[in-house]
Design a protein around this motif. Structure first.
Motif, PDB file in Angstrom:
ATOM      1  N   ILE A 120      55.247  52.392   0.123  1.00 59.24           N
ATOM      2  CA  ILE A 120      55.704  51.844   0.716  1.00 59.24           C
ATOM      3  C   ILE A 120      55.125  51.497   2.071  1.00 59.24           C
ATOM      4  N   PHE A 121      55.405  50.819   2.486  1.00 54.95           N
ATOM      5  CA  PHE A 121      55.211  49.986   4.105  1.00 54.95           C
ATOM      6  C   PHE A 121      55.814  50.828   5.221  1.00 54.95           C
ATOM      7  N   ILE A 122      55.366  50.573   6.256  1.00 56.68           N
ATOM      8  CA  ILE A 122      56.518  51.983   7.888  1.00 56.68           C
ATOM      9  C   ILE A 122      57.663  50.604   7.878  1.00 56.68           C
ATOM     10  N   GLY A 123      57.356  49.244   7.695  1.00 52.05           N
ATOM     11  CA  GLY A 123      58.783  48.265   8.276  1.00 52.05           C
ATOM     12  C   GLY A 123      59.831  48.400   7.202  1.00 52.05           C
ATOM     13  N   PRO A 124      58.803  48.443   6.540  1.00 54.34           N
ATOM     14  CA  PRO A 124      60.687  48.517   4.501  1.00 54.34           C
ATOM     15  C   PRO A 124      61.064  50.068   5.093  1.00 54.34           C
ATOM     16  N   LEU A 125      60.560  51.245   4.701  1.00 55.39           N
ATOM     17  CA  LEU A 125      60.724  52.446   5.553  1.00 55.39           C
ATOM     18  C   LEU A 125      61.136  53.021   5.898  1.00 55.39           C
ATOM     19  N   ALA A 126      61.203  52.438   7.451  1.00 50.02           N
ATOM     20  CA  ALA A 126      62.290  52.764   8.557  1.00 50.02           C
ATOM     21  C   ALA A 126      63.336  51.779   7.736  1.00 50.02           C
TER      22      ALA A 126
END
Length: 232
Positions: A120-126
């Motif tokens: 998962i990318f950082i943006g969606p995870l955050a």
């Protein structure tokens, strides 16, 4: 009573007693004709109440409680006590959440386009954890998480183990742990391949909450004794 009489009982300096009076933790003392402070049993109970409140509520909150009492705002003091108890309850609930996270680390929900080969990318995870990407980058710098870089885009992406580490770090931060305290726990989880090393940390956390609750009970008893002496 002289300042030294109050100080000696609690192993304090006479200057500390004077400082407590100046801060409003103790009621104002009377003065002799020559200007020396004179304390009474009321001051002794006030000092005992304050020192008893500190272990459970902390120095700042205990100070606010005593200042409110000494200016005659007892209801304000009781509200501060209630708010402190509410924070303890929140901490207990956070501990329960951490324990639940350790036993059931559910996968983070993902949407189409969020992942590359399951990462998962950082943006969606955050976004799904209610964090800012800058927070995840800060945790990375502190050694809590170690996402890899997508070779095509250069973006940070998080695998299943990385997501586990982020979620554990998130819960422990909510529980009041500092980043430098969390980092070795996460490192142990990685080396052990699971969350078992965190069990002792959670036991220590539970013990600290219990000790704080007991200290609040002792503080309440001494505060009540002071209030009954002050406002019989």
């Amino acid at each position: 009573m002289r300042p030294v009489d109050l100080a000696r009982e609690h192993g304090l300096s006479t200057q500390a007693v004077r400082n407590y009076e100046d801060a409003g933790i103790l009621p104002a003392a009377g003065r002799t004709p020559s200007g020396y402070r004179v304390y009474t049993p009321l001051h002794a109970r006030a000092l005992r109440a304050f020192l008893s409140l500190v272990p459970g509520h902390g120095h700042q909150t205990a100070t606010s409680i005593m200042q409110a009492v000494n200016r005659g705002a007892t209801e304000d003091a009781l509200r501060i006590v209630d708010e402190s108890h509410a924070r303890l309850l929140d901490d207990r609930r956070t501990l329960e959440a951490v324990e639940a996270a350790l036993h059931d680390l559910a996968p983070v929900p993902q949407e189409r386009g969020d992942t590359i080969n399951g990462d998962i990318f950082i943006g969606p995870l955050a976004r799904r954890l209610g964090l800012r990407p800058a927070t995840l980058r800060k945790w990375e710098n502190a050694g809590l998480v170690r996402p890899r870089r997508d070779p095509r885009t250069g973006y940070r992406v998080y695998g299943a183990d990385d997501v586990r580490d982020v979620r554990l770090a998130h819960q422990l931060r909510r529980g009041g742990y500092l980043l430098e305290q969390i980092a070795p726990l996460i490192a142990q989880v990685r080396s052990a391949g699971g969350v078992a090393p965190l069990e002792s940390a959670l036991g220590d956390w539970q013990a600290r909450l219990s000790a704080r609750g007991r200290a609040m009970l002792r503080g309440a008893a001494d505060l009540d004794a002071y209030l009954r002496t002050r406002d019989p």
